[in-house]
Design an enzyme around this catalytic site. Structure first.
Site, PDB file in Angstrom:
ATOM      1  N   GLU A 212       0.831  -1.206   0.000  1.00  0.00           N
ATOM      2  CA  GLU A 212       0.000   0.000   0.000  1.00  0.00           C
ATOM      3  C   GLU A 212       0.865   1.256   0.000  1.00  0.00           C
ATOM      4  O   GLU A 212       0.735   2.134   0.864  1.00  0.00           O
ATOM      5  CB  GLU A 212      -0.988  -0.012   1.173  1.00  0.00           C
ATOM      6  CG  GLU A 212      -2.005  -1.135   1.057  1.00  0.00           C
ATOM      7  CD  GLU A 212      -3.146  -1.055   2.066  1.00  0.00           C
ATOM      8  OE1 GLU A 212      -3.132  -0.166   2.938  1.00  0.00           O
ATOM      9  OE2 GLU A 212      -4.057  -1.895   1.965  1.00  0.00           O
ATOM     10  N   GLU A 335      -5.300  -8.551  -0.875  1.00  0.00           N
ATOM     11  CA  GLU A 335      -6.134  -8.224   0.290  1.00  0.00           C
ATOM     12  C   GLU A 335      -7.571  -8.069  -0.187  1.00  0.00           C
ATOM     13  O   GLU A 335      -7.866  -7.202  -1.013  1.00  0.00           O
ATOM     14  CB  GLU A 335      -5.669  -6.948   1.000  1.00  0.00           C
ATOM     15  CG  GLU A 335      -4.376  -7.092   1.773  1.00  0.00           C
ATOM     16  CD  GLU A 335      -4.039  -5.894   2.648  1.00  0.00           C
ATOM     17  OE1 GLU A 335      -4.987  -5.210   3.106  1.00  0.00           O
ATOM     18  OE2 GLU A 335      -2.839  -5.642   2.867  1.00  0.00           O
TER      19      GLU A 335
END
Length: 531
Positions: A212, A335
């Site tokens: 991220e 994810e």
């Protein structure tokens, strides 16, 4: 009594002496015909020699140093009263073996970009501690480190997926990590590994280059990260002079298509094997709601975000197709899952939530999407394995339970490394408050032994649906079925009733002349096996 049928029978009894009643009869007849058609879904399954293999790695999992996923979840320590092997709970080992998990991502997540791997090796009593700034501000003692994780993967027979620190680390620290886990001997890091009790390298294939990077990994622009990725990837090697290294770039947040565009445009194809994507399902991001005390409006909103995965995968894949038409670079959804408010009385930073039939709907539909896009989607990771978000396992002291999501993942092991069978489906609608979603989701495959598996999901909260499957091209005569369902959407397993929801034999179908007709109850998942 079916009130529509009753009305129809009464009208037939009239002799219709005037045109108005005749017109009325035609109108009602059309309505009944439409009702009949809407209540049955036709699913056609074909064989295609050019169809892709559904990679087993689509069924991967994720274990972050977050809340009670590792500590007081997977890892209880060697001195625990809970039966364990080198500190890892035996019941969790057994459950994950049953699930045949193909890969396990660790140590994060956001935690990965604050983690320095050398803090988690050597004698446990000598390891430094740190504060987990992302998840609850708790002190991390690093008692579960690289050896513990990679040895666990060996016990499970699963591939490790290491998410390496880019946000707060250096190229040197990263390459030393690669050397530590992958070099046979004669190098500084290999000798350090041997001093710590491991003679042979682990030969890790999957490496995430940061996590991220648009957020907790550094709030970077895609252009900046693409250049940083190029630097890190250039120095990555598995120390065997092979092509075994699988480098995964930190990819987009949900619908950030520009991020994917930049990575695919700016990173040389010889430096990358995969691009990640993160997307979660919830009521709204600001008000996620309870994991168990939700109404139909909240359920419908959650399924809207879950089914959005179809659009996300399609659009990100289209961008990747421009730069990689031969599908050499994989889309890695590392994810995904449901995200709700934490359970009352628990640490907000621990993300502990229950798991209901709503989560089974998320799991079944999402996995069907991944299967059907398996030409590009080669790997995915459910968030997370134990005690966090849409977990497959929950623990409380010595107790452990398997969630509805666990049972879906186990049912879908039938698709692991099987050949995709393309299908055509016109789904009926699940309608709520004048909005509609496709009620039926499906995917199909044929394994190496010739067994056909069809996974079906009905997300409608109230209505059963009939599905007619054309199997004439499959050469299959006999089917068996398994179903996961429950009386209420909010139903879930508890530590006092751990088997309230579990798979059962499914028999509500009939096979006539190459057409398999099944009736699938509301909010249910069915797996059919044919031979």
């Amino acid at each position: 009594m079916n009130i529509n049928l009753h009305i129809k029978e009464q009208m037939v009894k009239f002799k219709f002496k005037n045109g108005f009643l005749k017109i009325l009869a035609i109108y009602f007849g059309a309505c009944f015909s439409a009702y009949s058609q809407d209540n049955k879904t036709v699913l056609t399954i074909n064989k295609d020699e050019e169809a892709p293999i559904i990679s087993k790695h689509i069924y991967g999992h994720f274990a972050e140093h977050l809340g009670r996923c590792i500590y007081d979840g997977i890892y209880v320590g060697e001195d625990s009263k809970v039966p364990n092997t080198n500190g890892v709970r035996n019941d969790i080992i057994d459950a994950l073996k049953e699930l045949k998990i193909p890969n396990l991502r660790w140590p994060g997540g956001c935690f990965a970009d604050t983690y320095h791997w050398k803090d988690g090796i050597g004698p446990k009593e000598d390891r430094p501690s740190m504060v987990n700034r992302w998840w609850g501000g708790v002190t991390e003692d690093n008692s579960f480190g690289t050896h513990d994780f990679l040895n666990l993967c060996e016990v499970l027979g699963t591939e490790p997926y290491l998410a390496a620190n880019v946000g707060s680390s250096t190229v040197q620290e990263f390459t030393e990590y690669l050397e530590y886990v992958g070099h046979k001997g004669g190098s500084p890091m290999a000798e350090l590994r041997k001093q710590n009790g491991r003679e042979k390298p682990w030969n890790v294939t999957f490496w995430g280059v940061g996590n991220e990077m648009w957020g907790c990994g550094g709030n970077m622009t895609p252009e900046y990260y693409a250049n940083l990725y190029r630097q890190y990837a250039t120095f990555m090697t598995d120390w065997t002079n092979s092509d075994n290294m699988f480098r995964i770039a930190s990819g987009a947040n949900v619908a950030d298509y520009h991020w994917t565009e930049v990575l695919m445009r700016d990173i040389p194809k010889n430096l990358i094997e995969g691009v990640a994507l993160h997307s979660y399902s919830f009521v709204t991001w600001e008000k996620k709601g309870s994991s168990t005390k939700f109404d139909e409006a909240q359920y419908f909103s959650t399924m809207q975000t879950a089914l959005k995965m179809e659009e996300l995968v399609t659009k990100h894949s289209a961008i990747m197709d421009k730069y990689d038409p031969k599908n050499k670079i994989a889309l890695i959804v590392d994810e995904w899952g449901g995200w709700y408010d934490v359970e009352e009385g628990t640490n907000p930073g621990f993300l502990y939530q229950q798991n209901t039939m709503r989560d089974a709907m998320i799991a079944g539909t999402t996995l069907n999407i991944f299967n059907n896009h398996s030409a590009r989607v080669k790997m995915a990771n459910l968030a997370q394995t134990v005690n966090v978000l849409q977990a497959v396992i929950l623990t409380e002291g010595e107790k452990m339970l398997l969630t509805p999501t666990y049972h879906i993942m186990k049912m879908y092991t039938a698709h692991h490394d099987a050949k995709l069978l393309p299908l055509k489906l016109e789904s009926p609608s699940y309608t709520f408050n004048n909005e509609s979603l496709p009620a039926i989701s499906a995917s199909a495959s044929m394994d190496k032994n010739g067994l056909v598996h069809v996974s079906l999901v009905n997300i409608d909260s109230k209505k059963e649906n009939k599905i007619e499957i054309d199997i004439t091209k499959l050469g299959v005569k006999n089917f068996t079925g398994t179903i996961l369902t429950a009386p209420k959407l909010q139903d879930h397993n508890t530590f006092d009733a751990p088997n309230k929801i579990k798979p059962a034999v499914f028999k509500t179908f009939e096979n006539k002349k190459g057409n398999l007709t099944i009736t699938i109850p509301p909010f249910s998942v069915v797996m059919l096996e044919g031979k």
